[in-house]
Design an enzyme around this catalytic site. Sequence first.
Site, PDB file in Angstrom:
ATOM      1  CG  ASN A   9      -1.719   1.242   1.400  1.00  0.00           C
ATOM      2  OD1 ASN A   9      -1.822   2.044   0.464  1.00  0.00           O
ATOM      3  ND2 ASN A   9      -2.316   1.432   2.572  1.00  0.00           N
ATOM      4  CD1 TRP A  10       3.172   0.967  -3.127  1.00  0.00           C
ATOM      5  CD2 TRP A  10       3.435   2.376  -4.855  1.00  0.00           C
ATOM      6  NE1 TRP A  10       3.850   0.298  -4.106  1.00  0.00           N
ATOM      7  CE2 TRP A  10       4.022   1.131  -5.184  1.00  0.00           C
ATOM      8  CE3 TRP A  10       3.470   3.411  -5.792  1.00  0.00           C
ATOM      9  CZ2 TRP A  10       4.650   0.905  -6.414  1.00  0.00           C
ATOM     10  CZ3 TRP A  10       4.092   3.184  -7.012  1.00  0.00           C
ATOM     11  CH2 TRP A  10       4.679   1.942  -7.312  1.00  0.00           C
ATOM     12  CE  LYS A  11       0.111   3.531   4.735  1.00  0.00           C
ATOM     13  NZ  LYS A  11      -0.071   3.677   6.152  1.00  0.00           N
ATOM     14  CG  HIS A  97      -5.885   1.692   5.161  1.00  0.00           C
ATOM     15  ND1 HIS A  97      -5.498   2.691   6.015  1.00  0.00           N
ATOM     16  CD2 HIS A  97      -4.805   0.880   4.999  1.00  0.00           C
ATOM     17  CE1 HIS A  97      -4.220   2.507   6.346  1.00  0.00           C
ATOM     18  NE2 HIS A  97      -3.787   1.412   5.737  1.00  0.00           N
ATOM     19  CD  GLU A  99      -3.136   5.508   6.610  1.00  0.00           C
ATOM     20  OE1 GLU A  99      -3.088   5.583   5.368  1.00  0.00           O
ATOM     21  OE2 GLU A  99      -2.216   5.006   7.288  1.00  0.00           O
ATOM     22  CD  GLU A 169      -3.518  -2.722   7.241  1.00  0.00           C
ATOM     23  OE1 GLU A 169      -2.445  -2.966   6.716  1.00  0.00           O
ATOM     24  OE2 GLU A 169      -4.142  -1.667   7.056  1.00  0.00           O
ATOM     25  N   GLY A 175       2.225   2.326  10.694  1.00  0.00           N
ATOM     26  CA  GLY A 175       3.133   3.464  10.538  1.00  0.00           C
ATOM     27  C   GLY A 175       3.803   3.901  11.829  1.00  0.00           C
ATOM     28  CB  SER A 214       5.166  -1.497  12.077  1.00  0.00           C
ATOM     29  OG  SER A 214       4.728  -0.156  12.219  1.00  0.00           O
ATOM     30  N   GLY A 235       2.842  -1.173   4.279  1.00  0.00           N
ATOM     31  CA  GLY A 235       2.818   0.257   3.963  1.00  0.00           C
ATOM     32  C   GLY A 235       4.227   0.748   3.688  1.00  0.00           C
ATOM     33  N   GLY A 236       4.830   1.373   4.700  1.00  0.00           N
ATOM     34  CA  GLY A 236       6.143   2.018   4.544  1.00  0.00           C
ATOM     35  C   GLY A 236       7.188   1.154   3.850  1.00  0.00           C
TER      36      GLY A 236
HETATM   37  C1  PEP Z   1      -0.856   0.140   5.980  1.00  0.00           C
HETATM   38  O1  PEP Z   1      -1.037   1.338   5.923  1.00  0.00           O
HETATM   39  O2  PEP Z   1      -1.653  -0.644   5.440  1.00  0.00           O
HETATM   40  C2  PEP Z   1       0.326  -0.336   6.700  1.00  0.00           C
HETATM   41  C3  PEP Z   1       0.354  -1.588   7.065  1.00  0.00           C
HETATM   42  O3  PEP Z   1       1.308   0.587   6.950  1.00  0.00           O
HETATM   43  P1  PEP Z   1       2.752   0.323   7.625  1.00  0.00           P
HETATM   44  O4  PEP Z   1       3.285  -0.964   7.066  1.00  0.00           O
HETATM   45  O5  PEP Z   1       3.574   1.497   7.241  1.00  0.00           O
HETATM   46  O6  PEP Z   1       2.519   0.210   9.095  1.00  0.00           O
END
Ligand code: PEP
Length: 251
Positions: A9-11, A97, A99, A169, A175, A214, A235-236
């Site tokens: 997930n590049w956001k 998600h 967010e 999640e 994040g 994370s 994500g990141g």
């Molecule tokens: C996400 O936003 O779906 C996610 C898992 O982010 P991160 O890996 O950065 O925690």
Amino acid sequence: MRKKIVAGNWKMNKTFTEAEDLLFGIADELQQGRPEDVEIVVFPPAIFLELANDVATENGFFAGLQNISEHESGAYTGELSAAMVASAGGSHVILGHSERRTYFGETDALIAKKIDQALKHNLTPVYCCGEVLQEREDNRHFDVVEKQVSEALFHLSEDDFAKVVIAYEPVWAIGTGRTASPEQAQEMHAFIRKVLAGKFGDAAASTAILYGGSCNAANAKELFANADVDGGLIGGASLKAVDFVTIIRSF
Ligand code: PEP
């Protein structure tokens, strides 16, 4: 046999050239070796979907979007429909998600409609659920996740349910660098599967349940080693080709 899936997930990250670099970087890394039984999906910003889909198709992975509208078409300025995603070659869509829930007020009732749109247009919904920190500290995390899962998915037929991927999640892990322990992940994934089995029976045994929050190149292996963890929504760590492909190779 359940599918193993690693999704990125590049956001709201990357410009056009950065997106190109990342996509070709992933493709190059995958050529150095990849587990054949892991489905790989990238979720770039919508504007890069066509580019992502071209690179993905040539290199044995998939591309999708981070959101769609609950509507079929019409006067909804700025929105993107499931039909548009499908017609641009997208295969998956992230829905629910945290967010989107937090910043855009998305409710389970709304997300249920988006899931219906995705399924109608043959997109695979990756349905995200998870508790906030206070809910875990109050020992309400199982109730919260059960409600999210039932409200967004229990209206589906068994056939449609079989097309859904789940991502657990925990919001406190997204994040933050604070990953759920392998035990916490396994416990919740097994719980989600039990809730799904209560409604959909044997079909729940085939549902891919991904962990997100994370997850990175250093901890993916011990998370993926758990019986009910079928992969990750990243994500990141999906923003760097080497890290993302290292996670893919963690199975
Ligand atoms: C996400 O936003 O779906 C996610 C898992 O982010 P991160 O890996 O950065 O925690």
